[in-house]
Design an enzyme around this catalytic site. Structure first.
Site, PDB file in Angstrom:
ATOM      1  N   GLY A  13       0.831  -1.203   0.000  1.00  0.00           N
ATOM      2  CA  GLY A  13       0.000   0.000   0.000  1.00  0.00           C
ATOM      3  C   GLY A  13       0.860   1.246   0.000  1.00  0.00           C
ATOM      4  N   ASN A  90       1.301  -2.552   5.244  1.00  0.00           N
ATOM      5  CA  ASN A  90       0.428  -1.388   5.384  1.00  0.00           C
ATOM      6  C   ASN A  90      -0.864  -1.513   4.585  1.00  0.00           C
ATOM      7  OD1 ASN A  90      -0.184   1.632   5.779  1.00  0.00           O
ATOM      8  ND2 ASN A  90       0.026   1.474   3.553  1.00  0.00           N
ATOM      9  N   TYR A 155     -13.498  -5.248   9.407  1.00  0.00           N
ATOM     10  CA  TYR A 155     -12.251  -4.487   9.557  1.00  0.00           C
ATOM     11  C   TYR A 155     -11.638  -4.711  10.944  1.00  0.00           C
ATOM     12  CZ  TYR A 155      -9.087  -0.450   9.494  1.00  0.00           C
ATOM     13  OH  TYR A 155      -7.982   0.365   9.547  1.00  0.00           O
TER      14      TYR A 155
END
Length: 245
Positions: A13, A90, A155
């Site tokens: 990322g 990340n 999440y």
């Protein structure tokens, strides 16, 4: 501040938000960065165009949840660099919805990218790091892993899983002088918070004792610390960058 001259870092990322700040911070300290991204080619092109040291930056478009693609990527890294010194996991996505209404695809995709992607990247990175008996592995997790937010069950589960994986892994590789830690950013001013209303932004800032959102650069500074040789005795830890959340 640690310097990273002649060190090789892989950052997932790497082209936007926190990942871009980490990439730029490592480059500024002398590292060679092999950055991964999955979708936004425009952001990747902009990063390369604005990079003051493009000879030390490589970008690869890879889905970290694709085991075979990650394995192939690390074969290429090994052929070119032999080993790596730093891995920053990340890459992350959100697909928010109340659990009772959450699509199976949204659950699976968040777990696949955020958690399984970390497994894929870390498995092959360790194999290279063990060759030199040195390495720094950092997961970018989230306070939602232990706080939880309504609408973020997938999440939150993925971020809690990252911490659990880090805790176990840190005990497996410590004898090889490889440390494994998490950095847990709170509300950071990136496009990851896009979609919040003005009222939500105001409410979230009130939750933070510092009364502001953090910056990607503040997270990157924490990464530089844990990735440095001076952090050799920090292992299996979660460093919160939350403004006191």
């Amino acid at each position: 501040m640690n310097t990273f001259t002649e060190q090789k870092a892989v950052v997932t990322g790497a082209t936007r938000g926190i990942g871009r700040a980490i990439t730029e911070a490592l480059l500024a300290q002398g590292a060679t960065v092999i950055g991964l991204y999955n979708g936004n080619t425009r952001a990747a092109e902009e990063l390369i165009t604005n990079c003051p040291c493009p000879e030390r930056l490589q970008l690869h478009r890879i889905d970290v949840s694709d085991y075979q693609a990650v394995e192939c990527f690390f074969r290429q890294v090994e052929e070119e660099f032999d080993t790596i010194d730093i891995l920053v996991n990340n890459a992350g996505i959100r697909r928010d919805a109340a659990l009772a209404m959450m699509r199976k695809e949204d659950w699976n995709q968040v777990i696949d990218v955020n958690l399984t992607g970390g497994y894929n990247m870390t498995k092959f990175a360790i194999q290279l790091m063990m060759k030199q008996k040195y390495g720094r592995i950092i997961f970018i997790t989230s306070p939602m892993g232990h706080l939880g937010f309504a609408g973020q069950a997938n999440y939150s589960a993925s971020k809690a899983g990252q911490v659990g994986m880090m805790k176990s892994l840190s005990k497996e590789v410590a004898k090889r002088k490889i440390t494994v830690n998490c950095i847990s950013p709170g509300f950071i001013g990136t496009d990851f918070l896009d979609g919040l209303s003005d009222a939500q932004v105001k409410a979230y800032k009130k939750m933070v004792p510092a009364r502001r959102f953090g910056t990607p650069e503040e997270v990157a500074d924490a990464v530089l610390f844990l990735a440095g040789k001076n952090a050799a005795y920090i292992n299996g830890s979660v460093l919160e960058v939350t403004g006191g959340l």
